[in-house]
Design a protein around this motif. Sequence first.
Motif, PDB file in Angstrom:
ATOM      1  N   ALA A   1       0.808  -1.222   0.000  1.00  0.00           N
ATOM      2  CA  ALA A   1       0.000   0.000   0.000  1.00  0.00           C
ATOM      3  C   ALA A   1       0.842   1.273   0.000  1.00  0.00           C
TER       4      ALA A   1
ATOM      5  N   GLU B   1       3.354   1.822  -1.840  1.00  0.00           N
ATOM      6  CA  GLU B   1       3.770   2.040  -3.226  1.00  0.00           C
ATOM      7  C   GLU B   1       5.221   2.508  -3.329  1.00  0.00           C
TER       8      GLU B   1
ATOM      9  N   LEU C   1      -1.497   9.579  -0.409  1.00  0.00           N
ATOM     10  CA  LEU C   1      -2.089   8.250  -0.283  1.00  0.00           C
ATOM     11  C   LEU C   1      -3.025   8.227   0.920  1.00  0.00           C
ATOM     12  N   SER C   2      -4.077   7.478   0.831  1.00  0.00           N
ATOM     13  CA  SER C   2      -5.003   7.297   1.952  1.00  0.00           C
ATOM     14  C   SER C   2      -4.901   5.852   2.405  1.00  0.00           C
ATOM     15  N   ILE C   3      -3.961   5.606   3.333  1.00  0.00           N
ATOM     16  CA  ILE C   3      -3.725   4.248   3.814  1.00  0.00           C
ATOM     17  C   ILE C   3      -3.622   4.241   5.330  1.00  0.00           C
TER      18      ILE C   3
ATOM     19  N   PRO D   1      -5.434   0.580   1.917  1.00  0.00           N
ATOM     20  CA  PRO D   1      -6.259   1.750   1.578  1.00  0.00           C
ATOM     21  C   PRO D   1      -7.407   1.951   2.572  1.00  0.00           C
TER      22      PRO D   1
ATOM     23  N   ASP E   1     -10.441   5.342   3.810  1.00  0.00           N
ATOM     24  CA  ASP E   1     -11.017   6.631   3.435  1.00  0.00           C
ATOM     25  C   ASP E   1     -10.081   7.748   3.877  1.00  0.00           C
TER      26      ASP E   1
ATOM     27  N   THR F   1      -7.374   8.721   7.855  1.00  0.00           N
ATOM     28  CA  THR F   1      -5.919   8.678   8.012  1.00  0.00           C
ATOM     29  C   THR F   1      -5.519   9.366   9.318  1.00  0.00           C
TER      30      THR F   1
END
Length: 165
Positions: free
Chosen positions: A51, A53, A110-112, A122, A124, A128
């Motif tokens: 997640a 990346e 990123l929203s993780i 991931p 919403d 976060t």
Amino acid sequence: MRAARPPARRPPRGWTGAVGLVARLVLGGVLLAAGWLKVTDVTSSVQSVVAYELFSYEVSRIVGTMLPVVEIAVGLLLITGLLTRASAVVGAALMIVFIAGIASAWARGLSIDCGCFGTGGPIDPEDTRYLSEILRDLGLLALAGWLVVRPRTPFSLDQLLLKGR
């Protein structure tokens, strides 16, 4: 004639000893808990690393598989007070990497979930918690730093094994 042996090292007493003991137990406990929650579900651990990346899937798989083992090992060493300075150095390095990873995810939008204590991935955007996660890891980094500078603590295997040295 025999050379005189230096006096036995004793753990610090008073507040410095208490701080060291608390630092060891808190940092070790957090690493042990985080590792244990991930090692019981390696697929989720790998998913958490993916997640971010930052790495290819193959590298993420290796990191996601090995990270919990390292966290458990370092956590156990810190809790028992064995190889305290070396364990604290590894713990500090882990915290720096975690802070950098979370900051990178935040900066890239990123929203993780960080995946620090099990399942990540991931989420919403309003869910976060990057700032609180970074602040938590900065606190743990400070504890690791204390132990790097002052590794002798009460109730440690280091003290027991080095008694008389």
